[in-house]
Design an enzyme around this catalytic site. Sequence first.
Site, PDB file in Angstrom:
ATOM      1  N   HIS A 169      41.058-107.959-121.555  1.00 32.95           N
ATOM      2  CA  HIS A 169      41.438-109.333-121.196  1.00 32.95           C
ATOM      3  C   HIS A 169      40.268-110.013-120.478  1.00 32.95           C
ATOM      4  CE1 HIS A 169      44.814-112.041-119.302  1.00 32.95           C
ATOM      5  NE2 HIS A 169      43.794-112.742-119.776  1.00 32.95           N
ATOM      6  N   GLU A 176      46.175-114.741-125.804  1.00 27.12           N
ATOM      7  CA  GLU A 176      47.000-115.018-124.635  1.00 27.12           C
ATOM      8  C   GLU A 176      47.610-116.403-124.855  1.00 27.12           C
ATOM      9  OE1 GLU A 176      47.038-114.883-119.766  1.00 27.12           O
ATOM     10  OE2 GLU A 176      45.143-115.227-120.785  1.00 27.12           O
ATOM     11  N   HIS A 213      53.315-114.856-118.474  1.00 26.08           N
ATOM     12  CA  HIS A 213      53.644-116.286-118.477  1.00 26.08           C
ATOM     13  C   HIS A 213      55.075-116.439-118.995  1.00 26.08           C
ATOM     14  CE1 HIS A 213      49.581-117.520-117.419  1.00 26.08           C
ATOM     15  NE2 HIS A 213      49.166-116.587-118.254  1.00 26.08           N
ATOM     16  N   ARG A 239      68.827-108.901-106.474  1.00 29.14           N
ATOM     17  CA  ARG A 239      69.949-109.218-107.350  1.00 29.14           C
ATOM     18  C   ARG A 239      69.495-109.834-108.672  1.00 29.14           C
ATOM     19  NH1 ARG A 239      72.058-110.526-102.313  1.00 29.14           N
ATOM     20  NH2 ARG A 239      71.449-112.715-102.550  1.00 29.14           N
ATOM     21  N   GLY A 284      41.247-108.211-105.286  1.00 32.95           N
ATOM     22  CA  GLY A 284      41.510-108.525-103.896  1.00 32.95           C
ATOM     23  C   GLY A 284      42.206-109.856-103.703  1.00 32.95           C
ATOM     24  N   HIS A 333      44.491-111.408-106.750  1.00 26.28           N
ATOM     25  CA  HIS A 333      45.691-111.473-107.593  1.00 26.28           C
ATOM     26  C   HIS A 333      46.777-110.499-107.155  1.00 26.28           C
ATOM     27  CE1 HIS A 333      43.170-113.819-110.320  1.00 26.28           C
ATOM     28  NE2 HIS A 333      44.277-114.151-110.961  1.00 26.28           N
ATOM     29  N   ASP A 341      40.284-110.448-116.625  1.00 30.39           N
ATOM     30  CA  ASP A 341      40.814-111.795-116.858  1.00 30.39           C
ATOM     31  C   ASP A 341      39.788-112.831-116.418  1.00 30.39           C
ATOM     32  OD1 ASP A 341      42.436-113.929-117.504  1.00 30.39           O
ATOM     33  OD2 ASP A 341      43.879-113.622-115.898  1.00 30.39           O
ATOM     34  N   ALA A 354      43.359-119.402-111.306  1.00 29.58           N
ATOM     35  CA  ALA A 354      42.926-119.680-112.681  1.00 29.58           C
ATOM     36  C   ALA A 354      41.939-118.612-113.119  1.00 29.58           C
ATOM     37  CB  ALA A 354      42.296-121.071-112.774  1.00 29.58           C
TER      38      ALA A 354
END
Length: 380
Positions: free
Chosen positions: A62, A131, A197, A229, A251, A253, A276, A310
Amino acid sequence: MTMIKNVKVYQKNDVMDVTVIIEKNIIKEVLPSDKFAPENYSEEQIFDGKGQLLIPGMIDVHIHGANNYNMMDGSTESIQAVSMACAETGCTSFLVTSVSSSLEDLIQMIKQTKKVIGKEKGAKIAGIHLEGPYLNIEKKGMQNPAYLRHPDLNEMIQIFDEADGLIKMVTIAPELPGGIELIEFLKKRGVVVAIAHSNATYEEAQNAFEKGASHITHCFNAMPTIHHRSPGLVTAALENDSISVQTIVDGVHLHPGIVRLIHKIKGPDKVVLTTDALQAMGVGDGTYIFGGHQVTVKEGIARLEDGTLASSTVTMNKSLRLSTEFGINLQDSIQMATSTPATILGMENLGQIEEGYMADLVLLDNKFEVLCTWINGEKY
């Protein structure tokens, strides 16, 4: 032939001092250092690792960009730039990863990837990771809502016809209309179906897994948080032993405690380190256009104007270092960056330093800086 002598490698839960013998692009033999006879080879054939750590080449499933290049810009130059950036940071194979876009822009990216594959200047293209665009606007993250849409089998068939078998992973929101049908379509074609997403409930996620979804893109990010729940997608994924998950260990995400929790529950054979990364990787702070948005990178953290994360600027070697600093043992961290993604992608000849495997290798110092990379047995 090439001999990489005086290196440390992990084998069978132990660190061993070895010499790795490469013939053409294959590992021919892994010898204990005291069994290697350098007098049988010329100086030009021998590389002295000086006691540093040798690991299999890392695999990034990714990544969007690097060094000011965005692979959705429709050029071969951007893909080559990412290939080189990957090799410089210890990654020897990667998936060219899209963001949600128009069909025309996606087809253009696929066409440029086909021109580069087999002619890479650095890391090898292992395929394409889509993605989107079939993602839930409620969990869009940095994905541009202008391009998000419901799954469309006719459109996906058109994409597959263009890609000539290069689609290896697709990230979708399974709760969208047509999501389950798309999962079944992709599963039949041997594609890794990933979820993110997504606003999927626990039950919707379990149904998606039963139909063939098997992977979670950037786990915990762009999906509902766990509630006692309303356990949701994350709980369903952690509970299901067959599901693998991506982690962006930068550190930012994921809190270190969450990284440790994921590792404790899933084990190293179901956790994948990934970047990413956007085009700010290797460049640093500044303003960039990514996915149709203005993205500001400050102190290495990429955000939209509203503060939404982002992508990232982390590299694979830094992700490996941080995972160990967060408490994951080094052998497991290496597995999460090498053999686990190789297994998920069905790349049976990568991810190990053993006889018969491809000679994709990385030499690291004690700060996880890349000293040397070999791709197909060739020193990069």
